[in-house]
Enzyme design. Structure first.
Site, PDB file in Angstrom:
ATOM      1  N   LYS A 158       0.846  -1.207   0.000  1.00 38.21           N
ATOM      2  CA  LYS A 158       0.000   0.000   0.000  1.00 38.21           C
ATOM      3  C   LYS A 158       0.874   1.248   0.000  1.00 38.21           C
ATOM      4  O   LYS A 158       0.656   2.165  -0.795  1.00 38.21           O
ATOM      5  CB  LYS A 158      -0.892   0.016   1.237  1.00 38.21           C
ATOM      6  CG  LYS A 158      -1.526   1.381   1.547  1.00 38.21           C
ATOM      7  CD  LYS A 158      -2.383   1.399   2.779  1.00 38.21           C
ATOM      8  CE  LYS A 158      -1.709   1.871   4.016  1.00 38.21           C
ATOM      9  NZ  LYS A 158      -1.452   3.309   4.135  1.00 38.21           N
ATOM     10  N   CYS A 218      -4.627   8.084   9.010  1.00 38.29           N
ATOM     11  CA  CYS A 218      -4.912   7.513  10.326  1.00 38.29           C
ATOM     12  C   CYS A 218      -4.644   8.538  11.430  1.00 38.29           C
ATOM     13  O   CYS A 218      -3.701   9.321  11.360  1.00 38.29           O
ATOM     14  CB  CYS A 218      -4.023   6.294  10.580  1.00 38.29           C
ATOM     15  SG  CYS A 218      -4.392   4.942   9.465  1.00 38.29           S
TER      16      CYS A 218
HETATM   17  C1  EPZ Z   1       4.283   6.626   6.559  1.00 33.54           C
HETATM   18  O1  EPZ Z   1       3.624   7.735   7.149  1.00 33.54           O
HETATM   19  C2  EPZ Z   1       3.229   5.540   6.450  1.00 33.54           C
HETATM   20  N1  EPZ Z   1       2.129   6.014   5.621  1.00 33.54           N
HETATM   21  C3  EPZ Z   1       2.710   5.182   7.844  1.00 33.54           C
HETATM   22  O2  EPZ Z   1       1.878   4.035   7.669  1.00 33.54           O
HETATM   23  C4  EPZ Z   1       3.874   4.767   8.740  1.00 33.54           C
HETATM   24  O3  EPZ Z   1       3.390   4.582  10.055  1.00 33.54           O
HETATM   25  C5  EPZ Z   1       4.960   5.848   8.735  1.00 33.54           C
HETATM   26  O4  EPZ Z   1       5.355   6.154   7.380  1.00 33.54           O
HETATM   27  C6  EPZ Z   1       6.207   5.398   9.501  1.00 33.54           C
HETATM   28  O5  EPZ Z   1       6.720   4.220   8.895  1.00 33.54           O
HETATM   29  C7  EPZ Z   1       2.308   6.037   4.272  1.00 33.54           C
HETATM   30  O6  EPZ Z   1       3.361   5.673   3.765  1.00 33.54           O
HETATM   31  C8  EPZ Z   1       1.137   6.510   3.454  1.00 33.54           C
HETATM   32  P1  EPZ Z   1       6.742   9.682   8.639  1.00 33.54           P
HETATM   33  P2  EPZ Z   1       4.358   9.187   7.140  1.00 33.54           P
HETATM   34  O7  EPZ Z   1       6.825  10.946   7.881  1.00 33.54           O
HETATM   35  O8  EPZ Z   1       5.185   9.323   5.924  1.00 33.54           O
HETATM   36  C9  EPZ Z   1       7.373  12.888  12.074  1.00 33.54           C
HETATM   37  C10 EPZ Z   1      -0.025   2.726   7.706  1.00 33.54           C
HETATM   38  O9  EPZ Z   1      -0.560   2.129   8.646  1.00 33.54           O
HETATM   39  N2  EPZ Z   1       7.369  13.873  10.988  1.00 33.54           N
HETATM   40  O10 EPZ Z   1       7.755   8.609   8.401  1.00 33.54           O
HETATM   41  O11 EPZ Z   1       3.319  10.217   7.414  1.00 33.54           O
HETATM   42  C11 EPZ Z   1       6.019  12.215  12.268  1.00 33.54           C
HETATM   43  O12 EPZ Z   1       5.190  13.002  13.111  1.00 33.54           O
HETATM   44  C12 EPZ Z   1       0.468   4.132   7.897  1.00 33.54           C
HETATM   45  O13 EPZ Z   1       0.194   2.226   6.563  1.00 33.54           O
HETATM   46  C13 EPZ Z   1       7.651  15.205  11.282  1.00 33.54           C
HETATM   47  O14 EPZ Z   1       7.879  15.572  12.436  1.00 33.54           O
HETATM   48  O15 EPZ Z   1       5.286   9.024   8.418  1.00 33.54           O
HETATM   49  C14 EPZ Z   1       6.406  10.903  12.891  1.00 33.54           C
HETATM   50  O16 EPZ Z   1       6.609  11.083  14.272  1.00 33.54           O
HETATM   51  C15 EPZ Z   1       0.114   4.693   9.257  1.00 33.54           C
HETATM   52  N3  EPZ Z   1       7.675  16.096  10.262  1.00 33.54           N
HETATM   53  C16 EPZ Z   1       7.749  10.579  12.231  1.00 33.54           C
HETATM   54  O17 EPZ Z   1       8.238  11.808  11.706  1.00 33.54           O
HETATM   55  C17 EPZ Z   1       7.439  15.746   8.962  1.00 33.54           C
HETATM   56  O18 EPZ Z   1       7.490  16.617   8.072  1.00 33.54           O
HETATM   57  C18 EPZ Z   1       7.660   9.575  11.095  1.00 33.54           C
HETATM   58  O19 EPZ Z   1       6.669  10.030  10.196  1.00 33.54           O
HETATM   59  C19 EPZ Z   1       7.146  14.393   8.688  1.00 33.54           C
HETATM   60  C20 EPZ Z   1       7.122  13.477   9.716  1.00 33.54           C
END
Ligand code: EPZ
Length: 419
Positions: free
Chosen positions: A22, A117
């Protein structure tokens, strides 16, 4: 409204084939906007996030033809607008990939704030930092993101936090930029490598995806005219691995890349489960009650946050007291309240949850709070004594294709009924 009704007490046994990932698909679909041509994408999971992505691309002017249940031919030569439909883009997280793609393709985009989510705060500051360093102007107001750039020029970008989305988005904004971009402290998930492989198949020049430093040499255009197959879903495979352990069953998980599953395999062996690695398939079985464990979710190759709720179900009936530290998201323990309704004994405080293993769970009506929590509740219903009803299926349908049918084939007594 629909609900899942599960009569528990089943040991899951048999074979399951894993679909395309996905989190790769929802990035590769917007990435097709970088192509001034057409391409074919295979092994797409047939889930609502993919369907919404296709609706958005069509609204932007792309021509999409489904060739089979899991493949599309997409022609993005004629992109007619830079305003993404707000009602669709706010339905899921990955709409933010339209920013990186459309900045590269058209130099401008307006998109609604991404949904997705409810895991607590989900800022996009690192995405915006990357776009601005490449020369774009980004405005976030009234629930919309407006970005534009006369020209994108490659540069070095250090990610303050390891972010899957920001790493992919900056990659999308760099592929057609002038010069070279280096992303330092990049995320290394398998789906990031898949997006880079897709773009390189279409004519990009990206090196180092899967390491913490990715180098993108800007190219003039992406020709497309190629076919790409989405990588097997690491999280879906892990979900079935943990379902085998939780149900004391025996499942052969086919069409997966076992290298991507090493952290899950390690934890399953540590708690007393059994794993047979066949390279592109993996057999997981468990004959007795698992032992307790201490888990901390981490960026890849650590234990994935997207398998934390499913592991929580395993630990809720394991021997002894276990602990999970959720280091990625602020609020990813809502599912523990639902498990406690089923007789679990879990205390979640902030980013840590303590599990006192109980002998068994008991069926109850429960509510899915997000995609992976929903998958965890299905596993809980399958192992519980009695009947479980699961509501809010829209979360589950976003990320798992025909989930009840696939568990039914493994022996689960599970039906989707209209409320
Ligand atoms: C991706 O989300 C996935 N979603 C999430 O999967 C997954 O939990 C996550 O990566 C971590 O592996 C998709 O790929 C569509 P991040 P994403 O940016 O990209 C912080 C599922 O169940 N952050 O890696 O949104 C953030 O708050 C979903 O399939 C910032 O602070 O996650 C988090 O604490 C749920 N600033 C951490 O980084 C930013 O600009 C990791 O987030 C971006 C993120």
């Amino acid at each position: 409204m629909e609900k899942l009704v599960i009569k528990g007490g089943t040991k899951l046994k048999g074979e399951v084939t894993i679909n395309g990932a996905k989190n790769a698909a929802v990035a590769i679909l917007p990435a097709t906007l970088l192509i001034n041509g057409e391409c074919t994408i295979e092994n797409l999971p047939n889930i609502s996030d993919v369907q919404i992505s296709c609706e958005i691309l069509s609204a932007l002017g792309a021509k999409i033809e489904w060739i089979g249940k899991n493949s599309i031919k997409i022609d993005t030569r004629n992109i007619t607008t830079t305003n993404a439909p707000l009602d669709l883009t706010s339905k899921f997280r990955a709409s933010y990939y339209l920013i990186g793609s459309m900045l590269s393709r058209k130099g401008e985009i307006q998109v609604g704030m991404p949904g997705g989510c409810n895991l607590g705060a989900r800022p996009i500051d690192q995405h915006i930092k990357g776009f601005e360093l490449l020369g774009a102007t980004v405005d976030v107001s009234q629930g919309k993101i407006t970005a534009s750039a006369d020209k994108l020029v490659g540069t070095s970008i250090y990610m303050d936090i390891v972010s899957v989305g920001a790493t992919i988005n900056v990659m999308l904004a760099s592929v057609l930029a002038e010069g070279t971009t280096v992303i330092d402290n990049a995320a290394k998930e398998p789906h990031i490598v898949d997006v880079a492989n897709f773009l390189n198949t279409m004519g990009a020049d990206i090196r180092g995806a899967g390491t913490d430093m990715i180098k993108i040499n800007g190219v003039k255009e992406l020709k497309g005219n190629a076919t790409y197959s989405i990588v097997p879903d690491q999280i879906e495979a892990g979900t079935f691995m943990l379902a085998a352990v939780a149900s004391r069953g025996d499942i052969l998980i086919k069409n997966c890349i076992t290298k991507h599953l090493e952290s899950i395999t390690a934890k399953i062996l540590e708690i007393g489960g059994n794993v047979e690695d066949h390279g592109d398939s993996i057999r997981v079985w468990c004959n007795e009650r698992p032992n307790k464990a201490s888990i901390k979710t981490l960026p890849y190759p650590g234990f994935p946050t997207d398998l934390q709720p499913q592991m929580g179900v395993v630990l809720s009936t394991a021997n002894g007291n276990s602990r999970i530290v959720e280091s990625i998201w602020d609020s990813r323990f809502q599912y523990t309240e639902e498990l406690n309704k089923m007789g679990a004994n879990i205390m979640a405080q902030g980013k840590t949850a303590f599990f006192e293993g109980v002998d068994h769970l008991v069926g109850a009506p429960v509510y899915s709070s997000d995609l992976r929590a929903g998958a965890a509740l299905i596993i809980a219903g399958i192992i519980a004594e009695g009947t479980t009803e699961i509501y809010n299926l829209q979360h589950i349908d976003r990320g798992y294709e025909n989930i009840e049918e696939r568990f039914r084939k493994l022996g689960a007594n599970i039906e989707r009924v209209k409320e």
